[in-house]
Design a protein around this motif. Structure first.
Motif, short mmCIF file in Angstrom:
data_model
loop_
_atom_site.label_atom_id
_atom_site.label_comp_id
_atom_site.label_asym_id
_atom_site.label_seq_id
_atom_site.Cartn_x
_atom_site.Cartn_y
_atom_site.Cartn_z
N SER A 121 59.00 12.05 71.10
CA SER A 121 59.95 11.15 71.77
C SER A 121 60.50 10.11 70.82
O SER A 121 61.72 9.91 70.73
N ILE A 122 59.63 9.44 70.06
CA ILE A 122 60.10 8.41 69.14
C ILE A 122 60.88 9.05 67.99
O ILE A 122 61.88 8.50 67.51
N GLY A 123 60.45 10.24 67.54
CA GLY A 123 61.19 10.92 66.49
C GLY A 123 62.59 11.27 66.92
O GLY A 123 63.56 11.13 66.16
N ALA A 124 62.74 11.74 68.15
CA ALA A 124 64.06 12.11 68.66
C ALA A 124 64.93 10.88 68.90
O ALA A 124 66.14 10.91 68.63
N VAL A 125 64.34 9.80 69.40
CA VAL A 125 65.10 8.56 69.60
C VAL A 125 65.61 8.04 68.25
O VAL A 125 66.76 7.63 68.10
N GLN A 126 64.74 8.07 67.25
CA GLN A 126 65.14 7.69 65.90
C GLN A 126 66.26 8.60 65.39
O GLN A 126 67.25 8.14 64.80
N PHE A 140 60.37 -2.20 72.53
CA PHE A 140 59.64 -2.63 71.34
C PHE A 140 60.56 -2.69 70.13
O PHE A 140 61.40 -1.81 69.92
N ARG A 141 60.38 -3.71 69.32
CA ARG A 141 61.23 -3.89 68.15
C ARG A 141 61.04 -2.77 67.13
O ARG A 141 61.97 -2.44 66.40
N THR A 142 59.83 -2.22 67.06
CA THR A 142 59.59 -1.13 66.12
C THR A 142 60.52 0.05 66.40
O THR A 142 61.06 0.67 65.48
N THR A 143 60.72 0.37 67.68
CA THR A 143 61.63 1.46 68.04
C THR A 143 63.03 1.17 67.53
O THR A 143 63.68 2.04 66.91
N TRP A 144 63.53 -0.03 67.77
CA TRP A 144 64.89 -0.38 67.34
C TRP A 144 65.00 -0.45 65.83
O TRP A 144 66.04 -0.10 65.25
N GLY A 145 63.93 -0.89 65.17
CA GLY A 145 63.94 -0.89 63.71
C GLY A 145 64.07 0.51 63.15
O GLY A 145 64.77 0.74 62.15
N MET A 146 63.38 1.46 63.78
CA MET A 146 63.49 2.85 63.34
C MET A 146 64.88 3.43 63.61
O MET A 146 65.42 4.20 62.81
N ILE A 147 65.47 3.07 64.75
CA ILE A 147 66.81 3.55 65.09
C ILE A 147 67.84 3.05 64.08
O ILE A 147 68.61 3.83 63.50
N PHE A 148 67.83 1.74 63.83
CA PHE A 148 68.82 1.16 62.90
C PHE A 148 68.54 1.58 61.46
O PHE A 148 69.48 1.76 60.67
N GLY A 149 67.28 1.73 61.11
CA GLY A 149 66.95 2.18 59.76
C GLY A 149 67.45 3.58 59.50
O GLY A 149 68.05 3.87 58.45
N TYR A 150 67.25 4.47 60.46
CA TYR A 150 67.64 5.86 60.25
C TYR A 150 69.15 6.05 60.35
O TYR A 150 69.69 6.99 59.80
N PHE A 151 69.83 5.13 61.03
CA PHE A 151 71.30 5.17 61.09
C PHE A 151 71.88 5.20 59.68
O PHE A 151 72.73 6.04 59.35
N GLY A 152 71.43 4.30 58.82
CA GLY A 152 71.96 4.23 57.46
C GLY A 152 71.55 5.42 56.63
O GLY A 152 72.32 5.90 55.79
N CYS A 153 70.32 5.91 56.83
CA CYS A 153 69.85 7.07 56.09
C CYS A 153 70.74 8.28 56.34
O CYS A 153 71.19 8.95 55.40
N ILE A 154 71.02 8.57 57.60
CA ILE A 154 71.81 9.76 57.92
C ILE A 154 73.29 9.50 57.67
O ILE A 154 74.04 10.43 57.34
N TYR A 155 73.76 8.26 57.80
CA TYR A 155 75.14 7.95 57.44
C TYR A 155 75.40 8.34 55.99
O TYR A 155 76.37 9.03 55.66
N LEU A 156 74.53 7.88 55.08
CA LEU A 156 74.69 8.21 53.67
C LEU A 156 74.54 9.70 53.42
O LEU A 156 75.28 10.29 52.62
N THR A 157 73.59 10.32 54.10
CA THR A 157 73.39 11.76 53.93
C THR A 157 74.66 12.53 54.28
O THR A 157 75.07 13.45 53.57
N TRP A 158 75.30 12.13 55.39
CA TRP A 158 76.46 12.88 55.86
C TRP A 158 77.75 12.53 55.11
O TRP A 158 78.71 13.29 55.14
N ILE A 159 77.79 11.41 54.42
CA ILE A 159 78.90 11.20 53.49
C ILE A 159 78.91 12.33 52.46
O ILE A 159 79.95 12.93 52.17
N TYR A 160 77.72 12.61 51.93
CA TYR A 160 77.62 13.65 50.91
C TYR A 160 77.71 15.05 51.52
O TYR A 160 78.33 15.95 50.95
N THR A 161 77.08 15.25 52.67
CA THR A 161 77.10 16.57 53.29
C THR A 161 78.53 16.99 53.65
O THR A 161 78.93 18.13 53.43
N ALA A 162 79.29 16.06 54.21
CA ALA A 162 80.64 16.39 54.67
C ALA A 162 81.70 16.32 53.57
O ALA A 162 82.67 17.07 53.59
#
Length: 447
Positions: free
Chosen positions: A366-371, A231-253
């Protein structure tokens, strides 16, 4: 027509206790992640490790955590939050204890892998607990409360761990945090109960499920877990959260290093300056959930009440990150970084709140962990990519701009890829030979 159901006093007690324990466990979770970074110089000296060795140890946790998400979410949905979080807490706390006893690189690397595996159930468990015990219109704020543990833990980790390390040594610091986690595991197991373990009244069950699609299952199957990826919704959540945590970890690290290297702040001042943005993240995390609930109560579809604020906040994070990179004033830079973390935690909370409305009940964790898997691929890459850019260019500015561009792309994923909720009927239809869902149906299949 059935009126709006309200939580009974007993349900309110269950909700309060569950959220309090999730926040406590989440704070320990994030403090444990920071122990290696805080003790970095002393550990290198005592164990004779190189800077490259420390880089491997720091990344070991992130990769183990990311890939452990894939099976962990399904396990939470199948076994239940009570058992899985108890086991996860126990495993990561034992890993922390071992961290205080290691004698070399190999042992430490193994301990960090165990830490990543053990911490994997924490946030998928939170998503399932909120789905199990809160009505749809109340899940956003509840998600914000348990999710704020990430920024709260990060904000208090450095001063707390520095005190423990200076007072008792870095090995004792690891042991103390491991013991705290084991105590939290015992509290969770003894106090928390899954809904199936309590004799709930019809009114209590009506409150928990009102607004959810009918015919919800309680446990996930492997077939259903695999179907999520169609389902596209799953992939949208995966790619959306990629950027969220990428930015978070720029600052965290890199935030302390950025302030010292790029902004020429003293080490003493950096410690306090770096804590302020993460304190703002606590507020943003809670507010993001509140916004989602307000939108639902005003008639906005539950999925839209999550994905639109997530996208808007992520665009704001990108804009503030670019502003922080280019302003000359240190005070303005801290202000823009604080705004960035405030907004990125709005996105984080809305993303986790998505998991409670995007799929059938039995697939929530399951969807939360995949995201989260998608997010922590970004989290694992962010420190390395940022370091390479800084090493190559001699400046953090290009690295922050790259992070902002990734944030914009991920915001577009929430806006244009996340589609409609995935229903049990969608999943049943997808399992029939030769059946596909067309655009405009309940959801859209990824071929």
């Amino acid at each position: 027509m059935l009126g709006l159901q309200k939580a009974t006093p007993r349900l309110k007690s269950v909700q309060l206790a569950a959220l309090a324990m999730l926040v406590g466990a989440g704070v320990i979770n994030y403090i444990d992640r920071a122990t290696l970074a805080v003790a970095n110089p002393l550990i290198r000296e005592d164990l004779g490790l190189s800077i490259a060795d420390m880089g491997y140890l720091l990344s070991a946790f992130l990769w183990a955590y990311a890939f452990s998400q894939l099976p962990t979410g399904a396990m939470v949905d199948k076994v239940g939050p009570r058992i899985l979080l108890s086991l996860g807490l126990s495993l990561w706390s034992v890993a922390q204890l071992l961290g205080g006893l290691v004698q070399g690189f190999g042992q430490f690397f193994g301990a960090r892998l165990l830490l990543g595996i053990g911490e994997a159930p924490q946030f998928p468990t939170g998503a399932r607990v909120v789905r199990d015990w809160f009505n749809q219109r109340d899940r956003g704020l509840a998600t914000g409360i348990f999710n704020c543990a990430s920024s709260l833990g990060t904000a208090i980790a450095v001063p707390l761990l520095t005190f423990l390390m200076l007072a008792f040594g870095w090995r004792t610091m690891f042991v103390v945090m491991g013991a705290a986690g084991l105590a939290m595991a015992a509290v969770w197991y003894l106090v928390y109960r899954n809904p199936t373990e309590l004799a709930l009244t019809p009114e209590e069950n009506a409150y928990r499920t009102q607004g959810d699609p009918p015919g919800q299952r309680t446990k996930v199957t492997f077939r259903e877990w695999k179907l999520l990826f169609r389902f596209r919704t799953t992939w949208g959540m995966i790619f959306g959260y990629f950027g969220c945590i990428y930015l978070t970890w720029i600052y965290t690290a890199w935030l302390p290093g950025y302030l010292e290297i790029e902004r020429h702040m003293s080490v003493k001042y950096t410690g306090w300056a770096a804590a302020v943005p993460f304190a703002c993240g606590v507020v943003g995390g809670v507010l993001g959930g509140y916004i989602a609930d307000i939108l639902v109560r005003r008639g906005v579809e539950p999925l839209k009440s999550r994905r639109y604020p997530a996208a808007i906040a992520l665009l704001g994070t990108a804009a503030c990150t670019v502003a922080a990179a280019y302003v000359s004033s240190n005070a303005l830079a801290i202000a823009f970084i604080s705004a960035s973390l405030f907004l990125v935690y709005v996105t984080s909370t809305c993303a986790w709140a998505l998991s409670s409305v995007a799929v059938p009940t039995n697939c929530t964790a399951s969807i939360g962990a995949v995201q989260n898997f998608g997010g922590y691929l970004g989290g694992a890459l962010a420190p390395t990519v940022t370091g390479l850019i800084v090493q190559t260019t001699g400046s953090f500015v290009p690295a922050l701009v790259v992070g902002a561009l990734i944030g914009v792309i991920s915001a577009a994923s929430y806006l244009f890829v996340v589609d409609q909720p995935i229903t049990a009927a969608d999943m049943d239809s997808m399992s029939l030979p030769g059946t596909t869902l067309k655009a405009g149906a309940t959801n859209t299949e990824i071929p």
